[in-house]
Design a protein around this motif. Structure first.
Motif, PDB file in Angstrom:
ATOM      1  N   THR A 160      10.973  10.152   6.560  1.00  0.00           N
ATOM      2  CA  THR A 160      10.515   8.769   6.832  1.00  0.00           C
ATOM      3  C   THR A 160       9.003   8.657   6.653  1.00  0.00           C
ATOM      4  OG1 THR A 160      10.210   9.331   9.165  1.00  0.00           O
ATOM      5  CG2 THR A 160      12.358   8.418   8.530  1.00  0.00           C
ATOM      6  N   SER A 161       8.391   9.666   6.010  1.00  0.00           N
ATOM      7  CA  SER A 161       6.918   9.642   5.935  1.00  0.00           C
ATOM      8  C   SER A 161       6.402   8.562   4.989  1.00  0.00           C
ATOM      9  CB  SER A 161       6.425  11.009   5.435  1.00  0.00           C
ATOM     10  OG  SER A 161       6.910  11.207   4.094  1.00  0.00           O
ATOM     11  N   LEU A 162       7.244   8.062   4.148  1.00  0.00           N
ATOM     12  CA  LEU A 162       6.758   7.087   3.149  1.00  0.00           C
ATOM     13  C   LEU A 162       6.902   5.662   3.656  1.00  0.00           C
ATOM     14  CD1 LEU A 162       8.376   8.717  -0.007  1.00  0.00           C
ATOM     15  CD2 LEU A 162       6.082   9.071   0.910  1.00  0.00           C
ATOM     16  N   GLY A 163       7.396   5.548   4.892  1.00  0.00           N
ATOM     17  CA  GLY A 163       7.620   4.169   5.377  1.00  0.00           C
ATOM     18  C   GLY A 163       8.941   3.670   4.816  1.00  0.00           C
ATOM     19  N   CYS A 164       9.451   2.663   5.430  1.00  0.00           N
ATOM     20  CA  CYS A 164      10.755   2.119   5.001  1.00  0.00           C
ATOM     21  C   CYS A 164      10.582   0.635   4.696  1.00  0.00           C
ATOM     22  CB  CYS A 164      11.792   2.318   6.109  1.00  0.00           C
ATOM     23  SG  CYS A 164      12.089   4.050   6.478  1.00  0.00           S
ATOM     24  N   THR A 165      10.096   0.377   3.461  1.00  0.00           N
ATOM     25  CA  THR A 165       9.904  -1.034   3.086  1.00  0.00           C
ATOM     26  C   THR A 165      10.549  -1.278   1.733  1.00  0.00           C
ATOM     27  OG1 THR A 165       7.847  -0.549   1.932  1.00  0.00           O
ATOM     28  CG2 THR A 165       7.662  -1.165   4.272  1.00  0.00           C
ATOM     29  N   SER A 166      10.595  -2.545   1.329  1.00  0.00           N
ATOM     30  CA  SER A 166      11.318  -2.934   0.117  1.00  0.00           C
ATOM     31  C   SER A 166      10.441  -2.767  -1.114  1.00  0.00           C
ATOM     32  CB  SER A 166      11.758  -4.399   0.251  1.00  0.00           C
ATOM     33  OG  SER A 166      12.408  -4.800  -0.929  1.00  0.00           O
ATOM     34  N   PHE A 167      10.409  -1.506  -1.654  1.00  0.00           N
ATOM     35  CA  PHE A 167       9.624  -1.281  -2.883  1.00  0.00           C
ATOM     36  C   PHE A 167      10.272  -0.163  -3.675  1.00  0.00           C
ATOM     37  CE2 PHE A 167       7.020   2.683  -2.581  1.00  0.00           C
ATOM     38  CZ  PHE A 167       7.598   3.193  -1.422  1.00  0.00           C
ATOM     39  N   LEU A 168       9.767   0.077  -4.873  1.00  0.00           N
ATOM     40  CA  LEU A 168      10.322   1.129  -5.737  1.00  0.00           C
ATOM     41  C   LEU A 168       9.353   2.298  -5.777  1.00  0.00           C
ATOM     42  CD1 LEU A 168      11.416  -1.248  -8.637  1.00  0.00           C
ATOM     43  CD2 LEU A 168      12.924  -0.224  -6.910  1.00  0.00           C
ATOM     44  N   THR A 188       0.854  -1.211   0.000  1.00  0.00           N
ATOM     45  CA  THR A 188       0.000   0.000   0.000  1.00  0.00           C
ATOM     46  C   THR A 188       0.880   1.248   0.000  1.00  0.00           C
ATOM     47  OG1 THR A 188       0.039   0.007   2.416  1.00  0.00           O
ATOM     48  CG2 THR A 188      -1.791  -1.188   1.356  1.00  0.00           C
ATOM     49  N   GLU A 189       2.139   1.051  -0.383  1.00  0.00           N
ATOM     50  CA  GLU A 189       3.061   2.179  -0.325  1.00  0.00           C
ATOM     51  C   GLU A 189       2.597   3.338  -1.216  1.00  0.00           C
ATOM     52  OE1 GLU A 189       5.339  -1.272   1.108  1.00  0.00           O
ATOM     53  OE2 GLU A 189       3.997  -0.952  -0.593  1.00  0.00           O
ATOM     54  N   THR A 190       2.997   4.545  -0.848  1.00  0.00           N
ATOM     55  CA  THR A 190       2.679   5.729  -1.648  1.00  0.00           C
ATOM     56  C   THR A 190       3.635   5.799  -2.840  1.00  0.00           C
ATOM     57  OG1 THR A 190       2.076   6.874   0.368  1.00  0.00           O
ATOM     58  CG2 THR A 190       2.449   8.241  -1.594  1.00  0.00           C
ATOM     59  N   LEU A 191       3.065   5.820  -4.012  1.00  0.00           N
ATOM     60  CA  LEU A 191       3.931   5.856  -5.189  1.00  0.00           C
ATOM     61  C   LEU A 191       4.216   7.289  -5.602  1.00  0.00           C
ATOM     62  CD1 LEU A 191       2.609   2.808  -7.248  1.00  0.00           C
ATOM     63  CD2 LEU A 191       4.451   2.928  -5.547  1.00  0.00           C
ATOM     64  N   ILE A 192       5.183   7.405  -6.456  1.00  0.00           N
ATOM     65  CA  ILE A 192       5.854   8.670  -6.721  1.00  0.00           C
ATOM     66  C   ILE A 192       4.902   9.815  -7.062  1.00  0.00           C
ATOM     67  CG2 ILE A 192       6.256   8.223  -9.200  1.00  0.00           C
ATOM     68  CD1 ILE A 192       9.149   9.340  -8.651  1.00  0.00           C
ATOM     69  N   PHE A 217       5.979  -2.367  -5.829  1.00  0.00           N
ATOM     70  CA  PHE A 217       6.510  -3.707  -5.555  1.00  0.00           C
ATOM     71  C   PHE A 217       5.950  -4.743  -6.528  1.00  0.00           C
ATOM     72  CE2 PHE A 217       8.140  -7.117  -3.040  1.00  0.00           C
ATOM     73  CZ  PHE A 217       7.215  -8.151  -3.185  1.00  0.00           C
ATOM     74  N   ASP A 218       4.664  -4.644  -6.814  1.00  0.00           N
ATOM     75  CA  ASP A 218       4.013  -5.688  -7.625  1.00  0.00           C
ATOM     76  C   ASP A 218       4.461  -5.633  -9.086  1.00  0.00           C
ATOM     77  OD1 ASP A 218       1.009  -5.293  -5.702  1.00  0.00           O
ATOM     78  OD2 ASP A 218       2.505  -6.906  -5.638  1.00  0.00           O
ATOM     79  N   PRO A 219       4.544  -6.794  -9.722  1.00  0.00           N
ATOM     80  CA  PRO A 219       4.859  -6.817 -11.149  1.00  0.00           C
ATOM     81  C   PRO A 219       3.637  -6.409 -11.961  1.00  0.00           C
ATOM     82  CG  PRO A 219       4.363  -9.030 -10.407  1.00  0.00           C
ATOM     83  CD  PRO A 219       4.299  -8.156  -9.187  1.00  0.00           C
ATOM     84  N   LEU A 220       3.804  -6.362 -13.271  1.00  0.00           N
ATOM     85  CA  LEU A 220       2.661  -6.101 -14.151  1.00  0.00           C
ATOM     86  C   LEU A 220       1.728  -7.311 -14.140  1.00  0.00           C
ATOM     87  CD1 LEU A 220       1.437  -4.170 -16.325  1.00  0.00           C
ATOM     88  CD2 LEU A 220       2.695  -5.528 -18.016  1.00  0.00           C
ATOM     89  N   VAL A 221       2.342  -8.510 -14.315  1.00  0.00           N
ATOM     90  CA  VAL A 221       1.585  -9.771 -14.295  1.00  0.00           C
ATOM     91  C   VAL A 221       2.369 -10.777 -13.464  1.00  0.00           C
ATOM     92  CG1 VAL A 221       0.530 -11.603 -15.675  1.00  0.00           C
ATOM     93  CG2 VAL A 221       0.765  -9.297 -16.652  1.00  0.00           C
ATOM     94  N   PRO A 222       1.739 -11.416 -12.496  1.00  0.00           N
ATOM     95  CA  PRO A 222       2.474 -12.353 -11.641  1.00  0.00           C
ATOM     96  C   PRO A 222       2.723 -13.697 -12.320  1.00  0.00           C
ATOM     97  CG  PRO A 222       0.189 -12.311 -10.981  1.00  0.00           C
ATOM     98  CD  PRO A 222       0.326 -11.304 -12.078  1.00  0.00           C
ATOM     99  N   PHE A 223       3.629 -14.456 -11.762  1.00  0.00           N
ATOM    100  CA  PHE A 223       3.885 -15.836 -12.212  1.00  0.00           C
ATOM    101  C   PHE A 223       2.621 -16.684 -12.030  1.00  0.00           C
ATOM    102  CE2 PHE A 223       6.330 -19.677 -12.870  1.00  0.00           C
ATOM    103  CZ  PHE A 223       5.696 -20.619 -12.087  1.00  0.00           C
ATOM    104  N   GLY A 224       2.349 -17.554 -12.992  1.00  0.00           N
ATOM    105  CA  GLY A 224       1.237 -18.505 -12.865  1.00  0.00           C
ATOM    106  C   GLY A 224      -0.106 -17.939 -13.271  1.00  0.00           C
ATOM    107  N   PHE A 225      -0.089 -16.673 -13.781  1.00  0.00           N
ATOM    108  CA  PHE A 225      -1.356 -15.998 -14.092  1.00  0.00           C
ATOM    109  C   PHE A 225      -1.855 -16.346 -15.490  1.00  0.00           C
ATOM    110  CE2 PHE A 225      -4.478 -12.685 -13.681  1.00  0.00           C
ATOM    111  CZ  PHE A 225      -4.699 -12.254 -14.982  1.00  0.00           C
TER     112      PHE A 225
END
Ligand code: GLC
Length: 756
Positions: free
Chosen positions: A614-622, A600-604, A627-635
């Motif tokens: 630190t207002s955007l949180g510190c998690t592993s995303f761009l 649910t991160e705030t995007l650019i 974070f999510d791909p365009l289409v996930p594996f197995g879709f």
């Protein structure tokens, strides 16, 4: 006198006996009833050094009158054990006749060719075949390729390629089975089964070759032949499983890869070629280098010269030298100098001879498969089935597909609507575009005069930057009920040495789709490519999208059947689709990190001006692509409306030797019969080393009629949960697990269990 006479009689009797014995006695190696190992030893014991090295040398075919004299003599001298890239059956039989009938020991030549996804009848590229999640269809495709290629004397293919590939910039992702070790293991084993058949000695069986051993798919930066940096544990948990499965599936041969991993080129990596492949896995076939990969170790800066390269490769465990010639030239010296033990040479020769005996080459060295197998109705039907199951439906807004009889005028546009050569994809040396059924031709055949089809390619080819043709396509769209836009990549843009920095549609294709969408008419986009492309914009602009990894000879019919509802799409993505190349590497079975993205991160575009550090949180995303791909594996969507419910496990706690029985209800609430690929994932929540957030461990194709539901059962041995932990031993670690069953790698229906 008498004693002399007796002596003469005795000698002559002995010599008659000897002669009669020699006339009557067939050498053991030529006795098809003798055990293969005895035949190997018998033949080896009679071979000269030169003949031995001949078996360790593969040359590239050439048919040049001025060189044929040299070629023929080398064959008669037993200096050539294998020839690559000769496909003229008559010439193969003629060269084989020289080897078998004019060389001293009559050892047949092994003819090899890259029969990667079909020989004449071309199947979807391997990435497309992986998208079928159907090992039976994959095996059938490999069998068809074996039958067709054996009819030209080919008895060895350099396939399956089971390199784990997580970087679509790398052109060879097209040849792979994608990002997942389990799926790649299933795909590779199915191909080996198809190529080698029930019995490798059958005339229509061909030796498989598991390649590229190892880690080639991790080429840094997605640039081919580049270095890889795979540590031992990741090597064993991610990159080796498909190769170990290939050994279990009986792969006759292995091929080394071009890359150096952590500084060691694969063609001199004793640890993987001898310790693991032979020592741990018990591989009994033979290992061939990749094309000149032995002498390329000079370029790597790992070997000082070709002699040094021959020495390091032979001692590491490479049995056969593909086309560099360094074994034939330098191994005699190296053996004389004691740098390569004779036992290394002898074992390599044993490995090669063993496969030649297993292929039945000594019994039937010449072609016996009829030419009529090429493009047989059976093979074309198999190719169509494979293509049909490889089609992935990424979007179907408002159920615009399948197209109904309400469509009376159809605009068929784009550079890949009628591109018979491109549709076959990479590695189709022997495919013939004249046999390709394109989507345009398939639709015309399907409807004849009963549908008004307006065809406008708009671009001459995928890379065409000219926008001049777009106006005609737009005009066609305005006159049509629906627009079918065929875009993607020419075949040359993927495959070996064809890597890309950008994965956007090339040429003016993006402008074409936008212009078509601007007409307000429903646009159904069909992408044909050798890799996942960053087609987010086109997805937004299209009502529906079918994604076809170059679908091969029968791709057009398969796509037409799906577009018009004669078949439902069932393909699933064998590889994650990134939003942008900036997200690469991106794959579903990633580690969680200490600060996992909460999605649910705030995007650019939504970041407040002067936002606090630190207002955007510190998690592993761009910040830009999240974070999510365009289409996930197995879709992959279908014309069915599938839902999962009622997941159950037979126990809540299992022991190491148990089998987990998992079950789920799958329902098809749609109005179309369809097939779903139900997927089972697990997560080992705490390990002695960090473990992926999900791992595919099983899948099932389930066909359900409209309105039907069924229980889908899985049996998962607890031993399949094993991995190489902190102690570098493969074990199942006790602890808590989550198990999911669902339609793709974002599956949410789960159950928990423990292993004690
Ligand atoms: C190529 C490829 C390999 C292929 C071989 C023979 O360079 O890397 O996959 O089988 O040479 O063509």
């Amino acid at each position: 006198m008498k004693s002399q006479l007796l002596e003469i009689l005795a000698v002559s009797a002995f010599s008659i006996l000897t002669v009669s014995t020699s006339v009557a006695k067939t050498p053991v190696y030529k006795d098809s009833k003798a055990p293969i190992e005895q035949r190997v030893e018998d033949l080896l014991s009679q071979m000269t050094m030169e003949e031995k090295l001949g078996q360790l040398s593969q040359i590239n075919s050439f048919n040049d009158p001025k060189w044929n004299v040299v070629l023929y003599q080398n064959i008669k001298d037993g200096k050539i054990g294998s020839i690559i890239n000769e496909v003229n059956g008559k010439r193969i039989d003629s060269l084989q006749r020289m080897a078998v009938k004019q060389s001293r020991l009559g050892i047949p030549v092994l003819f090899g060719r890259d029969v990667i996804h079909g020989y004449k009848t071309i199947f979807p590229i391997p990435l497309g075949q992986a998208a079928t999640f159907d090992p039976e269809v994959i095996a059938a495709g490999a069998h068809a390729a074996a039958v067709e290629s054996s009819s030209d004397g080919i008895r060895w293919t350099f396939s399956p390629m089971v390199d784990i590939s997580r970087d679509p910039r790398w052109g060879r992702i097209a040849e792979s089975a994608g990002e997942d070790p389990y799926l790649a293991s299933v795909v590779g084993s199915a191909m080996i089964k198809g190529y080698q058949g029930a019995n490798l000695s059958d005339a229509t069986s061909i030796a498989a070759c598991a390649k590229h051993f190892f880690g080639y798919g991790a080429s840094e930066g997605g640039r081919d032949y580049n270095s890889t940096f795979i540590p031992e544990r990741t090597m064993r948990n991610v990159y080796l499983p498909p190769f170990e499965s290939a050994v279990k599936a009986g792969a006759a041969t292995f091929m080394t890869s071009f890359n150096d991993n952590d500084g060691i080129p694969a063609s001199a990596n004793h640890h993987i070629l001898t310790d693991i492949l032979r020592g741990e896995w018990g591989f009994k076939g033979f290992v061939v280098s990749d094309w000149s990969s032995i002498t390329e170790m000079i370029n790597h800066g790992f070997c000082s010269d070709a002699k040094d390269a021959a020495c390091k490769s032979a001692n590491a465990g490479v049995d056969m030298d593909m086309v560099s010639g360094c074994y034939l030239k330098y191994l005699p010296e190296l053996v004389n100098e004691g740098k390569v033990p004779m036992s290394v040479v002898d074992n390599a020769v044993r490995n090669v001879l063993r496969i030649k005996f297993q292929l039945g080459l000594f019994e039937h060295p010449f072609i016996s498969t009829p030419q009529t197998v090429k493009y047989s109705a059976e093979n074309l039907a198999a190719a169509k089935q494979s293509a049909e199951e490889s089609v992935i439906m990424l979007k179907n807004e408002g159920d615009v597909l399948p197209l109904t009889s309400g469509v009376t005028t159809l605009a068929v546009v784009g550079p890949l609507a009628n591109a018979p050569y491109e549709q076959m994809g990479t590695w189709t040396f022997d495919g013939e575009k004249s046999h390709t059924v394109t989507p345009l031709n398939a639709i015309k055949s399907m409807f004849g005069k009963n549908l008004n089809i307006i065809y406008e390619p708009a671009l001459a080819y995928s890379r065409d930057n000219s926008t001049e043709g777009i106006a005609k396509a737009v005009d066609a769209a305005k006159r049509a009920d629906v627009v079918l836009a065929f875009v993607g990549e020419e075949a040359i843009l993927s495959g070996e040495a064809h890597c890309l920095a950008s994965l956007n549609l090339v040429g003016a294709q993006s402008q074409l789709i936008s212009a078509l969408a601007a007409t307000g008419k429903p646009v159904v986009t069909v992408v044909m490519a050798g890799r996942p492309l960053t087609i987010g914009k086109q997805l937004d602009e299209s009502k529906a999208m079918l994604y076809c990894f170059h679908p091969g000879t029968m791709g057009g019919e398969a796509i037409a059947d799906i577009l018009f509802g004669k078949a439902s799409p069932s393909g699933k993505t064998p590889v994650t689709f990134p939003k942008s190349t900036g997200q690469i590497p991106i794959y579903y079975c990633h580690n969680n990190t200490g600060r996992p993205a909460n999605r649910t991160e705030t995007l650019i575009d939504k970041i407040p001006v002067e936002a606090g550090q630190t207002s955007l949180g510190c998690t592993s995303f761009l910040l830009d692509d999240g974070f999510d791909p365009l289409v996930p594996f197995g879709f992959g969507l279908s014309y069915g409306k599938f839902s999962y419910s009622g997941i159950t496990l037979d126990k809540s706690t299992y022991s190491a030797g148990d089998v987990i029985h998992a079950s789920v209800t799958l329902a098809n609430a749609g109005s179309h019969d369809a097939t779903e690929v139900a997927q089972l994932y697990i997560r080992d929540k705490v390990g002695s080393v960090t473990r992926p957030v999900k791992e595919l461990k099983a899948f099932r194709r389930v066909a359900l009629k409209a309105g039907e539901s069924t229980r889908v059962d899985f049996e998962l041995p607890v031993s399949d949960l094993a991995f190489y932990g902190i102690d570098m031993k493969r074990t199942v670690e006790p602890g808590d697990f989550t198990l999911w069953i669902g339609t793709d790698s974002n599956a949410s229906l789960s159950a928990s269990f423990s292993v004690k």
